[in-house]
Design a protein around this motif. Structure first.
Motif, PDB file in Angstrom:
ATOM      1  N   THR A  23       0.805  -1.221   0.000  1.00 26.80           N
ATOM      2  CA  THR A  23       0.000   0.000   0.000  1.00 26.80           C
ATOM      3  C   THR A  23       0.836   1.269   0.000  1.00 26.80           C
ATOM      4  OG1 THR A  23      -0.175  -0.011   2.413  1.00 26.80           O
ATOM      5  CG2 THR A  23      -1.939  -1.098   1.157  1.00 26.80           C
ATOM      6  N   GLN A  24       2.088   1.207   0.423  1.00 27.38           N
ATOM      7  CA  GLN A  24       2.911   2.409   0.512  1.00 27.38           C
ATOM      8  C   GLN A  24       4.090   2.398  -0.453  1.00 27.38           C
ATOM      9  OE1 GLN A  24       2.075   5.017   2.532  1.00 27.38           O
ATOM     10  NE2 GLN A  24       0.235   3.835   2.924  1.00 27.38           N
ATOM     11  N   GLU A  25       4.914   1.402  -0.342  1.00 30.50           N
ATOM     12  CA  GLU A  25       6.179   1.388  -1.082  1.00 30.50           C
ATOM     13  C   GLU A  25       5.993   1.080  -2.563  1.00 30.50           C
ATOM     14  OE1 GLU A  25      10.152   2.088  -1.481  1.00 30.50           O
ATOM     15  OE2 GLU A  25       8.894   2.476   0.252  1.00 30.50           O
ATOM     16  N   GLN A  30       6.342   2.718  -8.311  1.00 36.44           N
ATOM     17  CA  GLN A  30       5.690   2.789  -9.613  1.00 36.44           C
ATOM     18  C   GLN A  30       5.630   4.237 -10.091  1.00 36.44           C
ATOM     19  OE1 GLN A  30       4.846   0.451 -11.707  1.00 36.44           O
ATOM     20  NE2 GLN A  30       3.944   1.853 -13.179  1.00 36.44           N
ATOM     21  N   HIS A  31       5.284   5.144  -9.200  1.00 33.00           N
ATOM     22  CA  HIS A  31       5.227   6.566  -9.553  1.00 33.00           C
ATOM     23  C   HIS A  31       6.608   7.071  -9.968  1.00 33.00           C
ATOM     24  CE1 HIS A  31       3.985  10.704  -9.607  1.00 33.00           C
ATOM     25  NE2 HIS A  31       4.963  11.008  -8.783  1.00 33.00           N
ATOM     26  N   ALA A  32       7.640   6.671  -9.257  1.00 27.33           N
ATOM     27  CA  ALA A  32       9.000   7.079  -9.601  1.00 27.33           C
ATOM     28  C   ALA A  32       9.388   6.558 -10.983  1.00 27.33           C
ATOM     29  CB  ALA A  32       9.985   6.585  -8.550  1.00 27.33           C
ATOM     30  N   ARG A  33       9.004   5.323 -11.306  1.00 29.79           N
ATOM     31  CA  ARG A  33       9.289   4.775 -12.642  1.00 29.79           C
ATOM     32  C   ARG A  33       8.544   5.545 -13.730  1.00 29.79           C
ATOM     33  NH1 ARG A  33       9.449  -0.320  -9.840  1.00 29.79           N
ATOM     34  NH2 ARG A  33       7.216  -0.556 -10.083  1.00 29.79           N
TER      35      ARG A  33
END
Length: 90
Positions: A23-25, A30-33
């Motif tokens: 739920t967090q990491e 994914q957002h960073a990618r």
């Protein structure tokens, strides 16, 4: 009985850790990618671009970097497929 309570506690801790990870990491990674992929696409587009603009004397300039403080048009170095005709019919 004590051993079963220890195993149960370990299972609960593992479940909480897995819940936190998914739920967090994972969304954060994914957002960073996705951001990195967008940045790479922008850089690739800029590397394939030329900039057309007019200087203070009205002369047409075509450069690899956009001018500062002037309007410019970004043009691609790669031609579009097919034939394109512009003009007016008289």
């Amino acid at each position: 009985m004590m051993k079963q309570a220890g195993i149960l506690m370990l299972a609960i801790v593992a479940a909480v850790a897995a819940w936190w990870w998914f739920t967090q990491e994972m969304p954060r990674r994914q957002h960073a990618r996705e951001v990195a992929a967008e940045m790479a696409a922008v850089q690739a587009e800029r590397a394939n671009s030329l900039y057309r603009w007019r200087d203070a004397d009205g002369n047409l300039q075509v450069t690899q970097a956009p001018p500062k403080g002037r309007k410019y048009e970004r043009i691609s170095r790669t031609p579009k497929p097919g034939m394109e005709v512009h003009g007016t019919s008289e």
